[in-house]
Design a protein around this motif. Structure first.
Motif, PDB file in Angstrom:
ATOM      1  N   PHE A  41       0.938  -1.249   0.104  1.00 16.44           N
ATOM      2  CA  PHE A  41      -0.064   0.021  -0.023  1.00 16.44           C
ATOM      3  C   PHE A  41       0.858   1.260   0.051  1.00 16.44           C
ATOM      4  CE2 PHE A  41      -3.960   1.721   2.257  1.00 16.44           C
ATOM      5  CZ  PHE A  41      -4.257   2.549   1.184  1.00 16.44           C
ATOM      6  N   ARG A  42       1.111   1.791  -1.085  1.00 18.30           N
ATOM      7  CA  ARG A  42       2.020   2.939  -1.191  1.00 18.30           C
ATOM      8  C   ARG A  42       1.462   4.303  -2.087  1.00 18.30           C
ATOM      9  NH1 ARG A  42       7.214   0.892  -2.680  1.00 18.30           N
ATOM     10  NH2 ARG A  42       6.795  -1.346  -1.749  1.00 18.30           N
ATOM     11  N   THR A  43       2.110   5.448  -1.997  1.00 18.69           N
ATOM     12  CA  THR A  43       1.686   6.547  -2.812  1.00 18.69           C
ATOM     13  C   THR A  43       2.920   7.060  -3.539  1.00 18.69           C
ATOM     14  OG1 THR A  43       0.336   8.476  -2.893  1.00 18.69           O
ATOM     15  CG2 THR A  43       1.381   7.742  -0.854  1.00 18.69           C
ATOM     16  N   MET A  44       2.378   7.624  -4.691  1.00 14.15           N
ATOM     17  CA  MET A  44       3.309   8.676  -5.587  1.00 14.15           C
ATOM     18  C   MET A  44       2.929   9.460  -5.992  1.00 14.15           C
ATOM     19  SD  MET A  44       4.482   5.127  -7.655  1.00 14.15           S
ATOM     20  CE  MET A  44       6.324   5.782  -8.295  1.00 14.15           C
ATOM     21  N   HIS A  51       1.987  17.350  -2.273  1.00 10.94           N
ATOM     22  CA  HIS A  51       0.509  16.952  -1.980  1.00 10.94           C
ATOM     23  C   HIS A  51       0.414  16.133  -0.866  1.00 10.94           C
ATOM     24  CE1 HIS A  51      -1.496  18.810  -5.687  1.00 10.94           C
ATOM     25  NE2 HIS A  51      -0.388  18.420  -6.186  1.00 10.94           N
ATOM     26  N   THR A  52      -0.793  16.235  -0.088  1.00 12.44           N
ATOM     27  CA  THR A  52      -1.094  15.320   0.895  1.00 12.44           C
ATOM     28  C   THR A  52      -2.042  14.447   0.507  1.00 12.44           C
ATOM     29  OG1 THR A  52      -0.552  16.702   2.575  1.00 12.44           O
ATOM     30  CG2 THR A  52      -2.039  15.030   3.248  1.00 12.44           C
ATOM     31  N   VAL A  53      -1.921  12.935   0.444  1.00 10.71           N
ATOM     32  CA  VAL A  53      -2.744  12.080   0.098  1.00 10.71           C
ATOM     33  C   VAL A  53      -3.482  11.493   1.171  1.00 10.71           C
ATOM     34  CG1 VAL A  53      -2.906   9.834  -1.163  1.00 10.71           C
ATOM     35  CG2 VAL A  53      -1.197  11.622  -2.151  1.00 10.71           C
ATOM     36  N   ARG A  70       1.969  12.988   3.629  1.00 12.90           N
ATOM     37  CA  ARG A  70       2.550  14.185   2.711  1.00 12.90           C
ATOM     38  C   ARG A  70       3.366  13.664   1.726  1.00 12.90           C
ATOM     39  NH1 ARG A  70       0.747  19.008   1.088  1.00 12.90           N
ATOM     40  NH2 ARG A  70       2.510  20.513   0.938  1.00 12.90           N
ATOM     41  N   LEU A  71       3.291  14.094   0.509  1.00 10.67           N
ATOM     42  CA  LEU A  71       4.455  13.790  -0.547  1.00 10.67           C
ATOM     43  C   LEU A  71       5.370  14.913  -0.977  1.00 10.67           C
ATOM     44  CD1 LEU A  71       2.484  11.411  -2.620  1.00 10.67           C
ATOM     45  CD2 LEU A  71       4.492  10.742  -1.101  1.00 10.67           C
ATOM     46  N   SER A  82       5.942   7.354  -0.937  1.00  6.87           N
ATOM     47  CA  SER A  82       5.806   7.029   0.407  1.00  6.87           C
ATOM     48  C   SER A  82       4.998   5.764   0.455  1.00  6.87           C
ATOM     49  CB  SER A  82       5.234   7.998   1.031  1.00  6.87           C
ATOM     50  OG  SER A  82       5.501   7.928   2.455  1.00  6.87           O
ATOM     51  N   LYS A  83       5.172   5.028   1.550  1.00 11.64           N
ATOM     52  CA  LYS A  83       4.616   3.740   1.952  1.00 11.64           C
ATOM     53  C   LYS A  83       3.505   3.865   3.211  1.00 11.64           C
ATOM     54  CE  LYS A  83       5.733  -1.339   1.782  1.00 11.64           C
ATOM     55  NZ  LYS A  83       6.739  -2.268   1.773  1.00 11.64           N
TER      56      LYS A  83
END
Length: 149
Positions: A41-44, A51-53, A70-71, A82-83
């Motif tokens: 479960f990650r975000t890019m 940005h904040t996801v 926060r990315l 981020s993971k």
């Protein structure tokens, strides 16, 4: 009056038993599948702005997990990543919602994975895209049980 040999009786009984068992296993497969366990479960962020996801995992209509990350600003050829941690991998969650900081929850993206016939699933929540300069949110999923390892 005809009679059956022991061999005929056993053959008939074995065929009947095998047919009955096949029917039972087929009935079991008609039940609702269990939601897959979450293996990654990650975000890019591909956008040149930070940005904040925000994400929500729901289980049976109730919140099972809520997290914001926060990315840093990224680029199409070098996204920031981020993971998510401490997510309920075995919770049986069935819906994922995701949105970025400048969107409302009503504008969130949704992925209903309750009917995936797989034992595991992984997610990437992307802000922006390699080919698009706009910072839209998308959810990508994988059914590779080795994802994230």
């Amino acid at each position: 009056m005809s009679s059956f040999s022991r061999r005929t009786v056993f053959r008939f009984g074995g065929t009947t038993l095998a047919s009955g068992m096949a029917g039972c296993s087929r009935l079991a497969s008609w039940s609702e599948p269990d939601p897959p366990r979450i293996v990654d479960f990650r975000t890019m962020n591909f956008d040149d702005e930070p940005h904040t996801v925000h994400v929500l995992l729901y289980k049976d209509g109730e919140t099972a997990y809520r997290k914001s990350l926060r990315l840093e600003a990224g680029r199409s050829d070098d996204p920031s990543e981020s993971k998510f941690g401490d997510y309920p991998a075995e919770s049986g969650a069935d819906v994922l919602y995701a949105w970025r900081d400048d969107q409302s929850e009503e504008q969130r993206r949704e992925l209903d994975f309750s009917e995936y016939e797989t034992e595991c699933i992984g997610f990437k929540v992307l802000v922006g895209n390699i080919d698009e300069p706009t910072p839209r949110v998308s959810i990508w999923q994988t059914t590779n049980c080795n994802a994230g390892t």
